[in-house]
Motif scaffolding. Structure first.
Motif, PDB file in Angstrom:
ATOM      1  N   ARG A  29     -27.289 -20.737 -15.082  1.00  0.00           N
ATOM      2  CA  ARG A  29     -26.782 -19.689 -14.210  1.00  0.00           C
ATOM      3  C   ARG A  29     -25.621 -19.003 -14.898  1.00  0.00           C
ATOM      4  O   ARG A  29     -24.901 -19.625 -15.674  1.00  0.00           O
ATOM      5  N   CYS A  87     -26.712 -25.477 -14.084  1.00  0.00           N
ATOM      6  CA  CYS A  87     -26.378 -25.455 -12.653  1.00  0.00           C
ATOM      7  C   CYS A  87     -25.413 -26.563 -12.264  1.00  0.00           C
ATOM      8  O   CYS A  87     -24.685 -26.432 -11.280  1.00  0.00           O
ATOM      9  N   ASP A 117     -28.304 -18.964  -3.616  1.00  0.00           N
ATOM     10  CA  ASP A 117     -28.865 -20.093  -4.374  1.00  0.00           C
ATOM     11  C   ASP A 117     -28.137 -21.409  -4.086  1.00  0.00           C
ATOM     12  O   ASP A 117     -28.466 -22.433  -4.673  1.00  0.00           O
TER      13      ASP A 117
END
Length: 197
Positions: free
Chosen positions: A8, A19, A30
């Motif tokens: 990300r 992440c 998300d």
């Protein structure tokens, strides 16, 4: 596609990170924060410093140890007291610092004295008891009616004043007695004594 879902982009440092480098945030689409953990920590530190507050630096601590925020030393759990209300089960400060904090708090609460004021009082007496002029001054003496601090005495003299209940007439009679002036009160009525002149 799989690589994109496992990494990300941080909105602050603009880097693509895994992440796991982001904290969770349920309000985001998300479920992750916009800033990575390092950027979020730096942003928080900057905001607190702008408010004039200080943020403690996170120090790595080995298992079975804890860092004291006052002395800033990492000490083993044997130098800490237990506290069930904290998240880790140990007190916030090590035993030595906790004792010092409690001492400072006691003198401030009971006598209204800061450590600097107490040291100045002892220094003004040259670290000697005001009554016996022999032992070191260690115990704060105060008037029990007004709460005013009178001085710093040794343990024996402070205890003696307490036994005499801070009554000057009794203390004078005790001094006369010690000097060899024995007196015997005369009973005038039940419970009423006449003292010799």
């Amino acid at each position: 596609m799989n690589e994109e879902s496992e990494s990300r982009r941080c909105s602050r440092c603009k880097q693509y990170l895994p992440c796991t480098a982001f904290a969770s945030n349920k309000s985001m689409r998300d479920g992750l924060q916009a800033y990575c953990r390092e950027c979020a920590a730096e942003y928080y530190r900057q905001r607190q410093e702008a408010k004039g507050r200080k943020v403690r630096v996170k120090v790595p601590v080995p298992p079975g140890h804890k860092r004291c925020p006052q002395c800033e030393e990492v000490k083993p759990h044997s130098e800490w007291e237990r506290n069930k209300t904290t998240s880790d089960g140990w007190a916030s400060y090590c035993r030595v610092c906790r004792a010092e904090r409690n001492r400072i708090s006691y003198f401030k609460r009971k006598y209204g004295l800061t450590p600097v004021e107490l040291d100045a009082l002892i220094t003004a007496q040259r670290d000697i008891c005001c009554i016996c002029l022999a032992a070191s001054a260690e115990h704060v003496d105060h008037c029990h009616e007004t709460g005013r601090v009178r001085g710093v005495l040794c343990f024996s003299c402070n205890a003696a004043l307490g036994q005499f209940k801070d009554r000057p007439d009794v203390i004078r009679r005790a001094a006369a007695y010690v000097e060899g002036i024995a007196w015997k009160p005369t009973l005038v009525a039940p419970g009423v004594y006449q003292l010799p002149s």
